[in-house]
Motif scaffolding. Structure first.
Motif, PDB file in Angstrom:
ATOM      1  N   VAL A  73      59.008 -17.270  -4.438  1.00  0.00           N
ATOM      2  CA  VAL A  73      58.768 -18.600  -3.872  1.00  0.00           C
ATOM      3  C   VAL A  73      59.977 -19.116  -3.102  1.00  0.00           C
ATOM      4  CG1 VAL A  73      56.986 -19.321  -5.504  1.00  0.00           C
ATOM      5  CG2 VAL A  73      59.400 -19.656  -6.077  1.00  0.00           C
ATOM      6  N   ARG A  74      61.147 -18.594  -3.410  1.00  0.00           N
ATOM      7  CA  ARG A  74      62.350 -19.042  -2.700  1.00  0.00           C
ATOM      8  C   ARG A  74      62.669 -18.165  -1.492  1.00  0.00           C
ATOM      9  NH1 ARG A  74      64.771 -23.002  -5.455  1.00  0.00           N
ATOM     10  NH2 ARG A  74      64.310 -23.214  -7.683  1.00  0.00           N
ATOM     11  N   GLU A  75      61.800 -17.242  -1.167  1.00  0.00           N
ATOM     12  CA  GLU A  75      62.013 -16.407   0.010  1.00  0.00           C
ATOM     13  C   GLU A  75      62.092 -17.289   1.265  1.00  0.00           C
ATOM     14  OE1 GLU A  75      59.907 -12.445   1.843  1.00  0.00           O
ATOM     15  OE2 GLU A  75      58.641 -14.192   1.554  1.00  0.00           O
ATOM     16  N   LYS A  76      63.035 -16.988   2.130  1.00  0.00           N
ATOM     17  CA  LYS A  76      63.210 -17.768   3.347  1.00  0.00           C
ATOM     18  C   LYS A  76      62.011 -17.582   4.260  1.00  0.00           C
ATOM     19  CE  LYS A  76      66.379 -18.531   7.221  1.00  0.00           C
ATOM     20  NZ  LYS A  76      67.634 -18.099   7.874  1.00  0.00           N
ATOM     21  N   THR A  77      61.449 -18.694   4.730  1.00  0.00           N
ATOM     22  CA  THR A  77      60.323 -18.613   5.653  1.00  0.00           C
ATOM     23  C   THR A  77      60.822 -18.175   7.019  1.00  0.00           C
ATOM     24  OG1 THR A  77      60.570 -20.932   6.267  1.00  0.00           O
ATOM     25  CG2 THR A  77      59.068 -20.434   4.449  1.00  0.00           C
ATOM     26  N   PHE A  78      59.919 -17.611   7.823  1.00  0.00           N
ATOM     27  CA  PHE A  78      60.336 -17.185   9.155  1.00  0.00           C
ATOM     28  C   PHE A  78      60.668 -18.400  10.016  1.00  0.00           C
ATOM     29  CE2 PHE A  78      59.799 -16.115  13.579  1.00  0.00           C
ATOM     30  CZ  PHE A  78      60.508 -14.927  13.679  1.00  0.00           C
ATOM     31  N   TYR A  79      59.805 -19.407   9.932  1.00  0.00           N
ATOM     32  CA  TYR A  79      60.052 -20.635  10.683  1.00  0.00           C
ATOM     33  C   TYR A  79      60.805 -21.593   9.776  1.00  0.00           C
ATOM     34  CZ  TYR A  79      56.781 -18.717  14.018  1.00  0.00           C
ATOM     35  OH  TYR A  79      56.171 -17.896  14.942  1.00  0.00           O
ATOM     36  N   ALA A  80      62.061 -21.837  10.101  1.00  0.00           N
ATOM     37  CA  ALA A  80      62.927 -22.637   9.239  1.00  0.00           C
ATOM     38  C   ALA A  80      62.377 -24.047   9.080  1.00  0.00           C
ATOM     39  CB  ALA A  80      64.337 -22.688   9.814  1.00  0.00           C
ATOM     40  N   HIS A 133      55.815 -22.627  21.305  1.00  0.00           N
ATOM     41  CA  HIS A 133      55.228 -21.572  20.478  1.00  0.00           C
ATOM     42  C   HIS A 133      55.892 -21.453  19.114  1.00  0.00           C
ATOM     43  CE1 HIS A 133      52.774 -19.204  23.616  1.00  0.00           C
ATOM     44  NE2 HIS A 133      52.889 -20.462  23.988  1.00  0.00           N
ATOM     45  N   SER A 134      56.984 -22.155  18.875  1.00  0.00           N
ATOM     46  CA  SER A 134      57.591 -22.139  17.544  1.00  0.00           C
ATOM     47  C   SER A 134      56.959 -23.175  16.629  1.00  0.00           C
ATOM     48  CB  SER A 134      59.097 -22.412  17.652  1.00  0.00           C
ATOM     49  OG  SER A 134      59.337 -23.720  18.155  1.00  0.00           O
ATOM     50  N   SER A 135      56.111 -24.039  17.190  1.00  0.00           N
ATOM     51  CA  SER A 135      55.461 -25.083  16.400  1.00  0.00           C
ATOM     52  C   SER A 135      54.018 -24.662  16.149  1.00  0.00           C
ATOM     53  CB  SER A 135      55.506 -26.423  17.152  1.00  0.00           C
ATOM     54  OG  SER A 135      54.975 -27.449  16.354  1.00  0.00           O
ATOM     55  N   LYS A 136      53.797 -23.975  15.049  1.00  0.00           N
ATOM     56  CA  LYS A 136      52.478 -23.402  14.742  1.00  0.00           C
ATOM     57  C   LYS A 136      51.602 -24.431  14.025  1.00  0.00           C
ATOM     58  CE  LYS A 136      53.928 -19.278  16.083  1.00  0.00           C
ATOM     59  NZ  LYS A 136      53.393 -18.563  17.256  1.00  0.00           N
ATOM     60  N   THR A 137      51.400 -25.568  14.646  1.00  0.00           N
ATOM     61  CA  THR A 137      50.795 -26.689  13.946  1.00  0.00           C
ATOM     62  C   THR A 137      49.363 -26.407  13.526  1.00  0.00           C
ATOM     63  OG1 THR A 137      52.154 -28.086  15.371  1.00  0.00           O
ATOM     64  CG2 THR A 137      50.529 -29.185  13.976  1.00  0.00           C
ATOM     65  N   VAL A 138      48.539 -25.877  14.426  1.00  0.00           N
ATOM     66  CA  VAL A 138      47.138 -25.619  14.089  1.00  0.00           C
ATOM     67  C   VAL A 138      47.046 -24.646  12.922  1.00  0.00           C
ATOM     68  CG1 VAL A 138      44.976 -24.602  14.905  1.00  0.00           C
ATOM     69  CG2 VAL A 138      46.249 -26.168  16.375  1.00  0.00           C
ATOM     70  N   TYR A 139      47.814 -23.566  12.972  1.00  0.00           N
ATOM     71  CA  TYR A 139      47.809 -22.607  11.874  1.00  0.00           C
ATOM     72  C   TYR A 139      48.236 -23.274  10.557  1.00  0.00           C
ATOM     73  CZ  TYR A 139      47.730 -18.777  15.354  1.00  0.00           C
ATOM     74  OH  TYR A 139      47.400 -17.921  16.357  1.00  0.00           O
ATOM     75  N   ALA A 140      49.336 -24.016  10.622  1.00  0.00           N
ATOM     76  CA  ALA A 140      49.898 -24.606   9.402  1.00  0.00           C
ATOM     77  C   ALA A 140      48.961 -25.645   8.796  1.00  0.00           C
ATOM     78  CB  ALA A 140      51.258 -25.231   9.713  1.00  0.00           C
ATOM     79  N   VAL A 141      48.399 -26.511   9.629  1.00  0.00           N
ATOM     80  CA  VAL A 141      47.495 -27.540   9.118  1.00  0.00           C
ATOM     81  C   VAL A 141      46.234 -26.896   8.551  1.00  0.00           C
ATOM     82  CG1 VAL A 141      46.106 -29.548   9.751  1.00  0.00           C
ATOM     83  CG2 VAL A 141      48.410 -29.292  10.666  1.00  0.00           C
ATOM     84  N   SER A 332      48.937  -1.963  15.800  1.00  0.00           N
ATOM     85  CA  SER A 332      49.050  -3.405  15.624  1.00  0.00           C
ATOM     86  C   SER A 332      50.411  -3.781  15.046  1.00  0.00           C
ATOM     87  CB  SER A 332      47.956  -3.901  14.686  1.00  0.00           C
ATOM     88  OG  SER A 332      48.167  -5.240  14.348  1.00  0.00           O
ATOM     89  N   ILE A 333      50.925  -4.935  15.514  1.00  0.00           N
ATOM     90  CA  ILE A 333      52.158  -5.457  14.914  1.00  0.00           C
ATOM     91  C   ILE A 333      51.836  -6.541  13.887  1.00  0.00           C
ATOM     92  CG2 ILE A 333      53.606  -4.892  16.892  1.00  0.00           C
ATOM     93  CD1 ILE A 333      53.383  -7.802  17.770  1.00  0.00           C
ATOM     94  N   TRP A 334      50.546  -6.910  13.766  1.00  0.00           N
ATOM     95  CA  TRP A 334      50.117  -7.891  12.772  1.00  0.00           C
ATOM     96  C   TRP A 334      48.909  -7.367  11.986  1.00  0.00           C
ATOM     97  CZ3 TRP A 334      50.786 -10.449  17.807  1.00  0.00           C
ATOM     98  CH2 TRP A 334      52.011 -11.093  17.912  1.00  0.00           C
ATOM     99  N   PRO A 335      49.030  -6.238  11.323  1.00  0.00           N
ATOM    100  CA  PRO A 335      47.862  -5.648  10.654  1.00  0.00           C
ATOM    101  C   PRO A 335      47.295  -6.507   9.534  1.00  0.00           C
ATOM    102  CG  PRO A 335      49.878  -4.529   9.979  1.00  0.00           C
ATOM    103  CD  PRO A 335      50.249  -5.428  11.107  1.00  0.00           C
ATOM    104  N   SER A 384      56.753  -8.625  12.672  1.00  0.00           N
ATOM    105  CA  SER A 384      57.045  -9.519  13.777  1.00  0.00           C
ATOM    106  C   SER A 384      56.602 -10.941  13.438  1.00  0.00           C
ATOM    107  CB  SER A 384      56.304  -9.032  15.032  1.00  0.00           C
ATOM    108  OG  SER A 384      56.561  -9.877  16.126  1.00  0.00           O
ATOM    109  N   TYR A 385      57.558 -11.864  13.381  1.00  0.00           N
ATOM    110  CA  TYR A 385      57.317 -13.277  13.075  1.00  0.00           C
ATOM    111  C   TYR A 385      56.690 -13.489  11.696  1.00  0.00           C
ATOM    112  CZ  TYR A 385      57.872 -13.621  18.155  1.00  0.00           C
ATOM    113  OH  TYR A 385      58.350 -13.520  19.439  1.00  0.00           O
ATOM    114  N   THR A 386      56.838 -12.552  10.807  1.00  0.00           N
ATOM    115  CA  THR A 386      56.119 -12.604   9.536  1.00  0.00           C
ATOM    116  C   THR A 386      57.011 -12.163   8.395  1.00  0.00           C
ATOM    117  OG1 THR A 386      54.107 -11.979  10.727  1.00  0.00           O
ATOM    118  CG2 THR A 386      54.018 -11.867   8.339  1.00  0.00           C
ATOM    119  N   THR A 387      56.962 -12.887   7.283  1.00  0.00           N
ATOM    120  CA  THR A 387      57.705 -12.498   6.082  1.00  0.00           C
ATOM    121  C   THR A 387      56.833 -11.633   5.180  1.00  0.00           C
ATOM    122  OG1 THR A 387      56.978 -14.417   4.813  1.00  0.00           O
ATOM    123  CG2 THR A 387      58.971 -14.675   6.167  1.00  0.00           C
TER     124      THR A 387
END
Length: 579
Positions: A73-80, A133-141, A332-335, A384-387
């Motif tokens: 749970v304390r793993e650093k997120t990709f988007y700070a 593109h660093s603000s992934k609002t739709v995905y996050a919400v 794929s880079i996002w399998p 890519s862009y993923t933890t």
């Protein structure tokens, strides 16, 4: 009307290849050349393994994945959290949703972190979104909506309503969703907006149904003439489709799933996906469950012709069949993201189009094989862009068939965890009138009405007469058993749950087995014992799986899984949505 079996056969006759060979090749197209070795084997002679989410091997993968979410749970997120508008809030919400979907334990550290981040994100929605593109609002919400509705839609109703307002404001004029400041429309983000809105709708939030119709219209317009969908859809403004850039199999299932989800919100697929009829079996069709704060005003959903939607999905299937064998498909880079997309598309497609559901489809078997090979320890690697945690969350959601669980739950009316039902389960309203508290039916046992009153604390399991008999008329019996199942799953009175568990166990009816398995983990030990004894009686396994009167957590989980495995030998197509 739900299409007939003959109609469905005609609609899918163009596919040519069998579902099994088509699906396994499709997965190769989605996730790359690394699958070709074993996918080829499946296409030639079938998979050596026919997996289902209930298999012990799959459950071990899932348990390991959830444990890694819990410990990381304390793993650093990709988007700070400090640099982007949505920060890592969406990542936390996604991980919490995966953990919640498996164990339905709101106290799990991953779930708690997800709830905290989801609520923080919702509190920020009134502030200006810088976009980019660093603000992934739709995905996050969207992830926040999934998690909060799964944990407790009533408790977090205020947040869910704020999420509804966000989507109303974030939608482009053409009906699409995407990054702030852009206008083209993003198929990837639109699919998550549709999933979130479907979740809100099923949670009782009256969303912008006209806006959903506009989104479906945009998706149909930007579908490539070849049947796929692009990442960014250029809207031709009419029904004459134009050639789109960036069409991939991954975006094809993203666009197809968004169309199917949106049209289900509009109830195009009828009762097969949980239509407007009451979720409470035995109630008249004009009567529906009422929740506090819910408007009695009838929901108006735009009517759309079914033919263009069916044609779009047929074209998508044709595109996938033609392009899945393309040897030039890039790896794929996002399998893991794509796996969850594939599961979502296939789950909605099979519910809308397949007259018979395959419990172990080839696309699922191929995905399992890929995940077995790709995992590192108990989790799956970031990219890519993923933890790693995000990859693991997507993998877990695929393995448990999370979308299929959600569809089944929406269709059956079961609430998250089965324990967030209203205190008064007779709280129903006739559509369009002011009638309140009308009983389900005059022929139901008086005892049931007393049990459904959680204020009655005088009822104990021992107060049930030994000679009490349920109805003999099949229709009346079904209604009584339905009410008892809802009591054992959702009553806040342990006395009521005790009596319900005991009566269900005496029913000798195989249909109540899932409810009794659910009751094995009831907080009250007496309920557990009544459930265990009822399962032994119904199954005629009188020594049933060695569950003692006061089981440890390990003994309880072992017994639950043993009973689930046994029931699936009797009813292989059953989906356990709350274990």
């Amino acid at each position: 009307m739900v299409p007939t079996e003959d109609q469905m056969r005609k609609r899918v006759a163009h596919r040519g290849a069998s579902l099994r060979s088509r699906s396994c090749i499709r997965f190769a197209a989605l996730c790359g050349a690394c699958l070709l070795s074993f996918v080829g084997l499946i296409a030639l002679g079938g998979s050596a393994h026919g997996y289902t989410p209930e298999d012990p091997e799959i459950q071990a993968l899932v348990d390991g994945g959830v444990e890694s979410l819990r410990t990381n749970v304390r793993e650093k997120t990709f988007y700070a959290l400090t640099t982007a508008f949505t920060g890592g809030y969406g990542e936390h919400a996604l991980c919490g949703y995966a953990a919640m979907k498996v164990n339905h334990d709101a106290t799990d550290p991953a779930v708690q972190q997800g709830i905290s981040s989801a609520r923080t994100l919702v509190s920020k929605l009134g502030a200006p979104d810088p976009g980019g593109h660093s603000s992934k609002t739709v995905y996050a919400v969207s992830a926040a909506a999934l998690l909060l509705a799964e944990v407790d839609a009533e408790k977090y109703k205020s947040e869910l309503k704020q999420i509804d307002r966000y989507f109303r404001n974030a939608q482009y004029r053409n009906g699409a969703y995407g990054y702030v400041g852009e206008k083209t429309g993003d198929v990837s983000q639109t699919q998550y907006a549709m999933l979130a809105l479907w979740t809100l709708d099923r949670a009782g939030i009256q969303i912008d149904y006209k806006g959903v119709g506009q989104t479906v219209g945009w998706l149909l317009r930007v579908q490539d003439p070849g049947g796929g969908w692009p990442y960014q859809g250029v809207d031709p403004g009419g029904n004459n489709r134009i050639r789109q850039n960036g069409v991939t199999p991954s975006m094809a299932v993203a666009g197809g799933s968004a169309v199917l989800i949106g049209t289900d919100i509009l109830r195009m697929w009828g009762e097969s996906l949980g239509g407007e009829t009451s979720a409470l079996v035995g109630l008249p069709k004009a009567v529906k469950e009422f929740k506090e704060g819910q408007s009695l005003k009838k929901v108006e959903r735009p009517k759309m012709p079914k033919e263009p939607v069916v044609a779009a999905i047929q074209a998508c299937e044709g595109y996938l069949s033609k392009n899945s064998a393309d040897p030039g498909v890039k790896r794929s880079i996002w399998p893991y993201y794509q796996l969850y997309t594939l599961e979502r598309y296939e789950s909605f497609r099979e519910m809308a189009f397949d007259s018979e559901i395959n419990p172990s489809p080839a696309w699922y078997n191929s995905g399992v094989e890929y995940l077995k090979e790709a995992r590192k320890g108990a989790s799956w690697p970031g990219g890519s862009y993923t933890t790693s945690s995000v990859s693991t969350a997507f993998s877990v959601l695929f393995l448990i068939r999370s979308t299929k669980r959600a569809i089944v739950k929406a269709s059956s009316g079961t609430l998250g965890g089965g324990r967030s039902l209203p205190k008064d389960t007779t709280k129903i309203r006739r559509e369009g009138s002011q009638i309140k508290g009308e009983p389900v039916g005059a022929s139901v046992l008086d005892l049931l009405s007393a049990l459904e009153d959680d204020g009655n604390e005088a009822l104990e399991g021992k107060s049930l007469p030994e000679n009490m008999q349920l109805a003999t008329d099949p229709k009346e019996l079904r209604a009584q058993l339905d009410r008892l199942e809802r009591l054992v799953r959702g009553s806040q009175s342990y006395q009521a749950r005790r009596v319900a568990a005991r009566l269900l166990g005496k029913s000798d009816d195989m249909r109540v087995v899932p409810a009794l398995i659910f009751a094995l983990s009831d907080p009250d030990l007496s309920v557990r014992r009544y459930a265990r004894d009822g399962l032994r009686f119904i199954s005629r396994k009188f020594e049933g799986f060695e569950m003692p009167d006061k089981p440890t957590e390990s003994e309880l989980r072992k017994a639950e899984r043993a009973w689930m495995d046994w029931y699936l030998t009797v009813n292989p197509k059953h989906v356990f949505v709350d274990q």
